[in-house]
Design an enzyme around this catalytic site. Structure first.
Site: not given
Ligand code: AP5
Length: 222
Positions: A14, A89, A128, A161, A172
């Protein structure tokens, strides 16, 4: 104006796609995860509270997240559009978003949902790396930086991270995707906004899939 929500399990890509699309189209990338990590890095009270929750793989309370988004949507850089990455979410977050958008006469155009199996996600997240300066995202195999451990864009050091360890990734996925995402998906599916993306494909293939969805929105509006 282009207002999108990117949904999907952790590591589905994403953030990678949101960064590219927002840079190309001049719209705002709003990542609640990045906003929370900035609070952690600044050592604020909210950051200290959030760090512990994030490292367990749990969701941060709705009231905190909704307040952050309410403030962020008032910034002028959102006027041309935005990608919400990681929000909403929960159903409460989705309903609060509707109320916020309704008050400024805007609606969500589309909700691309990034679908990827758990084992692929574990592989993606264990490799990552993220930069300290601006959270630019790399992967040790799929998208390595030119110099190991250094961000190509701003030269800052890359780190792993805390919540990308295998046990936290599995927690998660289970708590935030399998158990919590269903009602939010149903909420947007019921309005015909959900488009499913095969995000297990290569980066280039996913780029093409998403671009096609966005171009289709422009054609439908014309
Ligand atoms: P990447 O693009 O980084 O993936 P992502 O979907 O953004 O993953 P996140 O881990 O950031 O999402 P998340 O939703 O768990 O965490 P967030 O930070 O929002 O890609 C991942 C890897 O794959 C990278 O290395 C990339 O290079 C590679 N890649 C990408 N595309 C590829 C492809 N096609 N092929 C191969 N490789 C590829 O949230 C973190 C924490 O914050 C949560 O756990 C929660 O505790 C809290 N939080 C955040 N938002 C909320 C909310 N709305 N409500 C409550 N808690 C929240």
């Amino acid at each position: 104006m282009l207002d999108l929500i990117f949904m999907g399990p952790p590591g589905a890509g994403k953030g990678t796609q949101a960064s590219r699309i927002c840079a190309e189209r001049g719209i705002a990338h709003i990542s609640t995860g990045d906003m929370l990590r900035a609070q952690v890095a600044d050592g604020t009270e909210l950051g200290l509270q959030a760090k512990e929750i994030m490292n367990r793989g749990d969701l941060v309370p709705d009231a905190i997240i909704i307040g952050m988004i309410r403030d962020r949507l008032s910034h002028p850089d959102t006027e041309a559009g935005f990608v919400l990455d990681g929000f909403p979410r929960t159903l409460a977050q989705a309903q609060a978003l509707d109320e916020m958008l309704g008050s400024i006469d805007r609606t969500i155009d589309c909700v691309p949902v990034f679908e990827v199996d758990l084992e692929v996600l574990v592989d993606r997240l264990s490799g990552r790396r993220v930069c300290h300066e601006a959270q630019h995202v790399y992967h040790v195999r799929f998208n390595p930086p030119a110099t190991e451990g250094v961000c190509d864009i701003d030269g800052s050091e890359l780190y792993q991270r805390d919540d990308d360890s295998e046990d936290v990734v599995r927690a998660r996925y289970q708590k935030q995707w399998v158990e919590a995402a269903g009602p939010v998906l149903d909420y947007y599916d019921g309005r015909g906004l959900v488009v499913r993306i095969d995000a297990s494909l290569s980066r280039e293939q996913v780029d093409a899939e998403i671009d096609q969805v966005i171009e289709g929105l422009g054609e439908a509006a014309a």
